[in-house]
Design a protein around this motif. Sequence first.
Motif, short mmCIF file in Angstrom:
data_model
loop_
_atom_site.label_atom_id
_atom_site.label_comp_id
_atom_site.label_asym_id
_atom_site.label_seq_id
_atom_site.Cartn_x
_atom_site.Cartn_y
_atom_site.Cartn_z
N UNK A 70 0.86 -1.18 0.00
CA UNK A 70 0.00 0.00 0.00
C UNK A 70 0.90 1.24 0.00
N UNK A 71 1.41 1.63 -1.17
CA UNK A 71 2.23 2.85 -1.23
C UNK A 71 1.37 4.05 -0.88
N UNK A 72 1.85 4.88 0.06
CA UNK A 72 1.00 5.97 0.52
C UNK A 72 1.69 7.33 0.40
N UNK A 73 2.94 7.42 0.81
CA UNK A 73 3.63 8.71 0.79
C UNK A 73 4.78 8.66 -0.21
N UNK A 74 4.88 9.70 -1.06
CA UNK A 74 5.96 9.78 -2.04
C UNK A 74 6.57 11.17 -1.99
N UNK A 75 7.89 11.22 -2.15
CA UNK A 75 8.61 12.49 -2.19
C UNK A 75 9.48 12.48 -3.43
N UNK A 76 9.32 13.49 -4.28
CA UNK A 76 10.10 13.58 -5.51
C UNK A 76 11.31 14.49 -5.29
N UNK A 77 12.42 14.13 -5.95
CA UNK A 77 13.64 14.92 -5.90
C UNK A 77 14.16 15.09 -7.33
N UNK A 78 15.25 15.80 -7.48
CA UNK A 78 15.88 15.94 -8.79
C UNK A 78 16.29 14.58 -9.35
N UNK A 79 16.67 13.66 -8.46
CA UNK A 79 17.19 12.36 -8.89
C UNK A 79 16.13 11.30 -9.08
N UNK A 80 14.98 11.45 -8.45
CA UNK A 80 13.98 10.40 -8.58
C UNK A 80 12.89 10.50 -7.53
N UNK A 81 12.57 9.36 -6.91
CA UNK A 81 11.38 9.28 -6.06
C UNK A 81 11.65 8.41 -4.84
N UNK A 82 11.17 8.88 -3.68
CA UNK A 82 11.19 8.10 -2.45
C UNK A 82 9.75 7.65 -2.18
N UNK A 83 9.56 6.36 -1.91
CA UNK A 83 8.23 5.80 -1.71
C UNK A 83 8.16 5.13 -0.34
N UNK A 84 7.17 5.52 0.47
CA UNK A 84 6.90 4.85 1.74
C UNK A 84 5.68 3.95 1.54
N UNK A 85 5.90 2.66 1.72
CA UNK A 85 4.84 1.67 1.58
C UNK A 85 4.37 1.29 2.98
N UNK A 86 3.18 1.77 3.36
CA UNK A 86 2.69 1.50 4.71
C UNK A 86 2.15 0.08 4.82
N UNK A 87 1.92 -0.57 3.68
CA UNK A 87 1.45 -1.95 3.70
C UNK A 87 2.56 -2.93 4.03
N UNK A 88 3.71 -2.78 3.38
CA UNK A 88 4.85 -3.68 3.62
C UNK A 88 5.81 -3.13 4.66
N UNK A 89 5.57 -1.86 5.11
CA UNK A 89 6.47 -1.17 6.05
C UNK A 89 7.88 -1.08 5.49
N UNK A 90 7.95 -0.64 4.23
CA UNK A 90 9.23 -0.52 3.56
C UNK A 90 9.39 0.86 2.94
N UNK A 91 10.63 1.29 2.83
CA UNK A 91 10.99 2.55 2.20
C UNK A 91 11.84 2.22 0.98
N UNK A 92 11.48 2.78 -0.19
CA UNK A 92 12.19 2.47 -1.43
C UNK A 92 12.61 3.74 -2.15
N UNK A 93 13.68 3.62 -2.94
CA UNK A 93 14.17 4.72 -3.76
C UNK A 93 14.19 4.28 -5.21
#
Length: 372
Positions: A70-93
């Motif tokens: 369940x990806x819920x929060x995303x933050x965009x940067x010059x380089x790409x995207x940070x994704x917080x998945x509250x379903x799996x409790x994981x942070x991805x880049x």
Amino acid sequence: MPTLPQVLRARSLRHAAASLATTTSLLIGGAVSVGAQSTPLHSPPRKFVDRSWVALWHTSGDPDDALFGLPREIVATEEGLIVLDVGTRQLSSFGRDARKHWTVGKHGRGPGEFVRPVDVTLMPGGDIGVLDPGSGRITVYSQTGQFRATFLSGSAAIASSVCSTTDGRLHFIASGAKAFVVTGDTAGKQLRTHRFPWTIPTNSPSMLTSASFARGVPGDDCTLASTFGFGIASLRTDGPLRASPFIETIRPPAIKQQRIGKITQQTLTSGENAARAAFHWRDTLFVNFAGASRNPHLLDLYHADGRYMESWTPPAGTWFAYANGILYSIVNSSESPEIVAFAAASDTARILRELRATRPAAPSTKKRQLGS
């Protein structure tokens, strides 16, 4: 990795997600234009900018092996995207070209683990902070996904959103009718409390004070939007919350309160959520508006000082982030949640050239391709 021939159409994203058998499908060179939706019926002064969107890429998996829970929060940067998945409790880049750089986190109370993560913020120096009320702390990772530190905080335990400023302080949107925004340091010390900046009826449910911070590169201010239509407020550490109204006024909803043991349960019985401070890009604040059935999804753009600029009708999705010409969207279908990257038609050629120029060599691991 060869260019994938099959295209993604925004109007049929749910069906496309189920048919894609690749974990991260890179559609560079295979994108098609998505026509801008018609302007929703609404009285002035909203200024709708009509544009066509192009789907650049999307991430997805099989319905039986989804990339996200369940990806819920995303933050965009010059380089790409940070994704917080509250379903799996994981942070991805992810990079701007859809390649996953790293994934960290799992359920637990140890270093780098999460109990109930709800928000993510970029911190000075490029670190990434994850708000975890379940453990009452902020967990910090580096830009490369390395665990940095954990900050315990009483404010984090009752917070729903977090923002970091360039002075290194953290600002929390806390639950309850009195303490609306709490400013603290990374040692967990509470420095200041900022009250709700709009007048609301006495004894109103605390749910009316719900709000969210805009995500983005940290600055001297943090900007938030109230959920139920009061407006925008900007916070500088040593000053008050400076409020300005939304472009559209929403009637406060009806909220039912019910005492269950020691907990007061609040339920929305009528009305709709008005807005969410989605993100800011440089000097522009984007508010994700979802307050009326006639305008189910809009992005309202404001200047840093709260002055309204214009409105976009996004092509698809529910939560958004934007940076350097790319609009990232979370599409939470029932089959396989995914992240989709879009560009305005006028920017697409430039962005595709940039992505091709910076695209690294294909990894040695074999990925399932379309049609395989």
